[in-house]
Motif scaffolding. Structure first.
Motif, PDB file in Angstrom:
ATOM      1  N   THR A  40      -7.447   7.025 -10.101  1.00  0.00           N
ATOM      2  CA  THR A  40      -8.518   7.942 -10.520  1.00  0.00           C
ATOM      3  C   THR A  40      -8.129   9.394 -10.272  1.00  0.00           C
ATOM      4  O   THR A  40      -8.409  10.273 -11.089  1.00  0.00           O
ATOM      5  N   LYS A  41      -7.448   9.644  -9.154  1.00  0.00           N
ATOM      6  CA  LYS A  41      -7.013  11.008  -8.855  1.00  0.00           C
ATOM      7  C   LYS A  41      -5.996  11.502  -9.879  1.00  0.00           C
ATOM      8  O   LYS A  41      -6.093  12.633 -10.379  1.00  0.00           O
ATOM      9  N   LEU A  42      -5.034  10.652 -10.228  1.00  0.00           N
ATOM     10  CA  LEU A  42      -4.006  11.044 -11.193  1.00  0.00           C
ATOM     11  C   LEU A  42      -4.600  11.268 -12.590  1.00  0.00           C
ATOM     12  O   LEU A  42      -4.186  12.183 -13.305  1.00  0.00           O
ATOM     13  N   ILE A  43      -5.573  10.444 -12.976  1.00  0.00           N
ATOM     14  CA  ILE A  43      -6.199  10.613 -14.290  1.00  0.00           C
ATOM     15  C   ILE A  43      -6.977  11.920 -14.353  1.00  0.00           C
ATOM     16  O   ILE A  43      -6.867  12.687 -15.318  1.00  0.00           O
ATOM     17  N   LEU A  44      -7.756  12.199 -13.319  1.00  0.00           N
ATOM     18  CA  LEU A  44      -8.559  13.421 -13.309  1.00  0.00           C
ATOM     19  C   LEU A  44      -7.687  14.671 -13.244  1.00  0.00           C
ATOM     20  O   LEU A  44      -8.079  15.737 -13.716  1.00  0.00           O
ATOM     21  N   GLN A  45      -6.500  14.536 -12.653  1.00  0.00           N
ATOM     22  CA  GLN A  45      -5.554  15.656 -12.617  1.00  0.00           C
ATOM     23  C   GLN A  45      -4.707  15.727 -13.884  1.00  0.00           C
ATOM     24  O   GLN A  45      -3.856  16.606 -14.001  1.00  0.00           O
ATOM     25  N   GLU A  46      -4.960  14.779 -14.813  1.00  0.00           N
ATOM     26  CA  GLU A  46      -4.249  14.711 -16.089  1.00  0.00           C
ATOM     27  C   GLU A  46      -2.738  14.526 -15.897  1.00  0.00           C
ATOM     28  O   GLU A  46      -1.925  15.055 -16.648  1.00  0.00           O
ATOM     29  N   MET A  47      -2.390  13.748 -14.878  1.00  0.00           N
ATOM     30  CA  MET A  47      -0.982  13.481 -14.594  1.00  0.00           C
ATOM     31  C   MET A  47      -0.501  12.194 -15.260  1.00  0.00           C
ATOM     32  O   MET A  47       0.700  11.972 -15.390  1.00  0.00           O
ATOM     33  N   SER A  86       0.828  -1.208   0.000  1.00  0.00           N
ATOM     34  CA  SER A  86       0.000   0.000   0.000  1.00  0.00           C
ATOM     35  C   SER A  86       0.860   1.254   0.000  1.00  0.00           C
ATOM     36  O   SER A  86       0.581   2.222  -0.719  1.00  0.00           O
ATOM     37  N   ASN A  87       1.919   1.230   0.804  1.00  0.00           N
ATOM     38  CA  ASN A  87       2.830   2.380   0.857  1.00  0.00           C
ATOM     39  C   ASN A  87       3.542   2.602  -0.470  1.00  0.00           C
ATOM     40  O   ASN A  87       3.775   3.749  -0.883  1.00  0.00           O
ATOM     41  N   ILE A  88       3.880   1.525  -1.159  1.00  0.00           N
ATOM     42  CA  ILE A  88       4.561   1.671  -2.447  1.00  0.00           C
ATOM     43  C   ILE A  88       3.615   2.264  -3.485  1.00  0.00           C
ATOM     44  O   ILE A  88       4.020   3.100  -4.315  1.00  0.00           O
ATOM     45  N   ILE A  89       2.341   1.862  -3.467  1.00  0.00           N
ATOM     46  CA  ILE A  89       1.364   2.441  -4.408  1.00  0.00           C
ATOM     47  C   ILE A  89       1.243   3.942  -4.195  1.00  0.00           C
ATOM     48  O   ILE A  89       1.244   4.740  -5.145  1.00  0.00           O
ATOM     49  N   ILE A  90       1.135   4.342  -2.935  1.00  0.00           N
ATOM     50  CA  ILE A  90       1.059   5.779  -2.623  1.00  0.00           C
ATOM     51  C   ILE A  90       2.344   6.476  -3.066  1.00  0.00           C
ATOM     52  O   ILE A  90       2.316   7.598  -3.581  1.00  0.00           O
ATOM     53  N   SER A  91       3.475   5.790  -2.883  1.00  0.00           N
ATOM     54  CA  SER A  91       4.762   6.358  -3.282  1.00  0.00           C
ATOM     55  C   SER A  91       4.838   6.568  -4.789  1.00  0.00           C
ATOM     56  O   SER A  91       5.366   7.580  -5.264  1.00  0.00           O
ATOM     57  N   LEU A  92       4.312   5.622  -5.554  1.00  0.00           N
ATOM     58  CA  LEU A  92       4.303   5.770  -7.010  1.00  0.00           C
ATOM     59  C   LEU A  92       3.493   6.989  -7.423  1.00  0.00           C
ATOM     60  O   LEU A  92       3.828   7.678  -8.396  1.00  0.00           O
ATOM     61  N   SER A  93       2.435   7.268  -6.679  1.00  0.00           N
ATOM     62  CA  SER A  93       1.641   8.476  -6.946  1.00  0.00           C
ATOM     63  C   SER A  93       2.461   9.734  -6.703  1.00  0.00           C
ATOM     64  O   SER A  93       2.456  10.672  -7.519  1.00  0.00           O
ATOM     65  N   ASP A  94       3.181   9.766  -5.576  1.00  0.00           N
ATOM     66  CA  ASP A  94       4.019  10.935  -5.264  1.00  0.00           C
ATOM     67  C   ASP A  94       5.088  11.152  -6.332  1.00  0.00           C
ATOM     68  O   ASP A  94       5.348  12.289  -6.752  1.00  0.00           O
ATOM     69  N   LEU A  95       5.702  10.069  -6.768  1.00  0.00           N
ATOM     70  CA  LEU A  95       6.748  10.180  -7.784  1.00  0.00           C
ATOM     71  C   LEU A  95       6.174  10.626  -9.132  1.00  0.00           C
ATOM     72  O   LEU A  95       6.829  11.350  -9.880  1.00  0.00           O
ATOM     73  N   THR A  96       4.955  10.198  -9.438  1.00  0.00           N
ATOM     74  CA  THR A  96       4.311  10.611 -10.686  1.00  0.00           C
ATOM     75  C   THR A  96       4.034  12.105 -10.679  1.00  0.00           C
ATOM     76  O   THR A  96       4.195  12.790 -11.701  1.00  0.00           O
ATOM     77  N   LEU A  97       3.609  12.627  -9.537  1.00  0.00           N
ATOM     78  CA  LEU A  97       3.378  14.070  -9.424  1.00  0.00           C
ATOM     79  C   LEU A  97       4.682  14.849  -9.548  1.00  0.00           C
ATOM     80  O   LEU A  97       4.701  15.959 -10.087  1.00  0.00           O
ATOM     81  N   GLN A  98       5.774  14.272  -9.046  1.00  0.00           N
ATOM     82  CA  GLN A  98       7.071  14.946  -9.074  1.00  0.00           C
ATOM     83  C   GLN A  98       7.729  14.857 -10.453  1.00  0.00           C
ATOM     84  O   GLN A  98       8.292  15.834 -10.946  1.00  0.00           O
TER      85      GLN A  98
END
Length: 646
Positions: free
Chosen positions: A509-516, A465-477
């Motif tokens: 879903t959050k990353l898609i809606l933010q167009e990231m 779970s922590n790694i999935i959240i981490s992948l999100s942070d790295l995608t935003l960065q």
């Protein structure tokens, strides 16, 4: 007398009937008809005011409507809570006390996840002066326990309210700093770490963001307040019975980076001091009380019993977990500090130097010559390049850096899970690694493969779970660099564990809606299958995502043909049963309602039909066209578009 008895009996019966009707009233809050929602809100509000049993659940559920996209719903709920908390016949101080009692009674029963929504309402009431100066004064008296009969719980809740209020009006904190310091860093704060953490946040709220948030006075590193905070955290770090350590650590370092000069110096000193104290604690021998050493035998010479060894290993893991957490958090705060505070300071200095240079040019320029206007632009670019070089090369890649030394420790723990078996320690190490990766693009590229390998081979739910959240942070960065790894993120939707799938749906879903991240029909098929997920939460969240996606231009109808084709494509994964595929198709098709979209979608489906390879794909496409025909009754002959390719 009989009439009074009958009236009371009727009132009791009415109350029982009303209580039995509560589930139906709660369902009305989810109605698509706005009038049903208004009626439900009014009934729940009235029932709560009169103390009808079961209304607390409804009042909490109403909070979900505060963030509704429809203004009518938001206003209705906001007015309802205002009526519940602020309606009273009392005046003056008695009115303020009554309002606070109403708020505290509700907060005591509220679920933790709903509190941020209530915060939004409270901030609004502060800005409109519904929470006036007299209410704030009574809250301070309750917090400092000057009001007779105030319990410790009421005092803590009053502090929570004050912290929320001060986030809307900074003067509430700035005018009462002495009170905050005395309570938070005195005996009460030492006994109650949560109160200490809240007081730190209270002090940080003293910054007036409406004035000039870039430039404000900071405490000197050697001031008594900073020294007190430093010493208190050093003691909290080694307290084993501290359930909210992460909150305490987070607020401490936020305080350093928000209100203190040279926070990196403070943090470096704390890391070094903690390392020294940890080594002393770990090396200190454990002696069993059952067999104390003799006077002639030194403690260090005694062999450790198995239970003592296990206790030592537990202590090491416990301390290392906390240490790695603060190392990772300091890294992320240092990045923000350099990117925002240092950048603003350097830009301010450049602006002052630029003004002097422009004035000098004007005084020496020829009559027709204007000073160079590109000076400001080039100066900004130079600052940005310098800042990038600092956190790209200086923080984690410089061999002289303290964080570079910490990286070796983190990697050693991650690469040796059999030796460092603690789940919490592994989670802390992975979180620290990801925070290092967020600092440097070069570092991220070097260790991305390791992170994915850990996820694939790990069976621990918390770590995954922590790694999935981490992948999100790295995608935003690093959105561009992470495109190559997005497929791994989508594949997490197929995990057997429900908790992991839920987190994956939230993140994707959050990353898609933010167009990231790019929208690909082949991968979006994995998300579409979540519409039929056994978990109600996953199903509802996915359905809500597709609803929001349908409002964004032509995205949904543009990718629908590819989603339909891939639902039955065995190359992607095992095909879904026919009934489940059609449930997905029915739901998504229902979201497309514009005639122009329907017509263009039929054309795309016809082209997709010709390219399809299996009977299942063709069957799904024909079924989708049939559904679209039902939506558009003017044209019933469109199946011929497909049949001509058959």
């Amino acid at each position: 007398m009989m009439k009074k008895v009958e009236l009371l009996e009727d009132s009791i019966e009415f109350s029982k009937v009303f209580t039995r009707a509560v589930p139906k009233i709660l369902d009305m809050l989810d109605s698509k008809t706005i009038l049903d929602i208004y009626e439900a809100v009014d009934l729940l509000t009235t029932g709560y005011i009169f103390g009808v049993e079961g209304m607390e659940v409804g009042m909490q559920k109403m909070l979900l409507l505060v963030n509704s996209s429809e203004k009518g719903k938001r206003d209705s709920v906001s007015n309802a809570y205002k009526k519940v908390f602020f309606t009273t016949n009392l005046t003056g101080r008695a009115r303020a006390v009554k309002i606070i009692q109403n708020l505290l009674r509700f907060i005591q029963t509220i679920e933790h996840g709903n509190f941020p929504t209530l915060e939004c309402l409270i901030k609004k009431w502060v800005s409109t002066d519904d929470m006036d100066a007299l209410i704030i004064q009574v809250l301070f008296e309750m917090f400092t326990m000057k009001i007779e009969g105030t319990t410790t719980e009421e005092s803590n809740l009053a502090l929570e309210l004050l912290v929320v209020c001060s986030s809307s009006k900074a003067s509430i904190a700035s005018a009462n700093l002495n009170i905050i310091v005395m309570a938070g860093f005195g005996e009460r704060g030492r006994r109650n770490p949560r109160l200490y953490a809240q007081c730190l946040q209270f002090m940080m709220n003293s910054i007036d963001h409406n004035a000039n948030p870039k430039y404000y006075e900071r405490y000197d590193c050697h001031s008594s307040i900073v020294t007190n905070v430093f010493d208190m955290f050093m003691k909290f770090f080694f307290q084993t019975l501290l359930p909210e350590f992460e909150l305490v650590a987070t607020k401490t370092f936020e305080f350093f980076y928000t209100l203190c000069q040279r926070p990196h110096i403070l943090c470096q000193k704390m890391v070094v001091d903690l390392l020294g104290d940890m080594l002393k604690t770990i090396k200190k021998p454990t002696v069993s009380s059952a067999s104390p050493p003799s006077a002639s035998q030194s403690m260090s010479s005694q062999p450790l019993l198995p239970s003592q060894k296990k206790e030592d290993e537990t202590t090491k893991a416990f301390l290392l977990t906390r240490f790695l957490y603060i190392i990772g958090y300091i890294t992320s705060k240092e990045l923000i500090f350099i990117d925002v505070d240092v950048y603003n300071s350097m830009k301010h200095i450049q602006e002052l130097e630029g003004c002097e240079l422009i004035e000098k040019e004007r005084s020496t320029a020829e009559p027709q010559q204007e000073p160079d206007e590109d000076l400001g632009t080039s100066a900004d670019a130079n600052i940005a390049d310098l800042i990038y070089e600092i956190y790209e090369e200086g923080l984690v890649n410089d061999k002289q850096s303290l964080l570079r030394v910490m990286i070796k420790l983190v990697l050693r723990i991650i690469k040796n899970p059999t030796k460092f078996q603690s789940e919490h320690l592994q989670c802390a190490a992975i979180l620290a690694l990801v925070r290092f990766m967020c600092v440097s693009r070069k570092f991220c590229d070097s260790y991305m493969q390791l992170l994915i390998k850990i996820f694939i081979n790990c069976n621990n739910t918390s770590i995954k779970s922590n790694i999935i959240i981490s992948l999100s942070d790295l995608t935003l960065q690093y959105p561009q660099e992470m495109k190559a790894w997005i497929g791994h993120l989508y594949l997490t939707l197929q995990e057997e564990n429900e908790e992991i799938r839920l987190i994956a749906v939230k993140i994707i879903t959050k990353l898609i809606l933010q167009e990231m991240i790019p929208i690909q029909g082949k991968m979006l098929k994995l998300l579409a299958t979540c519409i039929i997920d056994p978990s109600v939460d996953i199903k509802n969240m996915t359905c809500q995502f597709f609803k929001e996606l349908s409002t964004k231009s032509n995205i949904l109808w543009d990718i629908l043909p590819e989603i339909i084709s891939n639902l039955a494509d065995t190359d992607v994964n095992t095909s879904l049963p026919k009934e489940k595929r059609r449930t997905i198709i029915e739901y998504i098709t229902e979201l497309i309602d514009e005639d122009r979209q329907i017509e263009r979608l039929k054309e795309k489906l016809a082209m997709r039909f010709r390219e399809s390879h299996t009977e299942s794909q063709r069957s799904d496409i024909v079924y989708c066209v049939a559904l679209l025909n039902c939506k558009n009754e003017e044209d019933e002959e469109d199946l011929s578009i497909i049949y001509e390719f058959h």
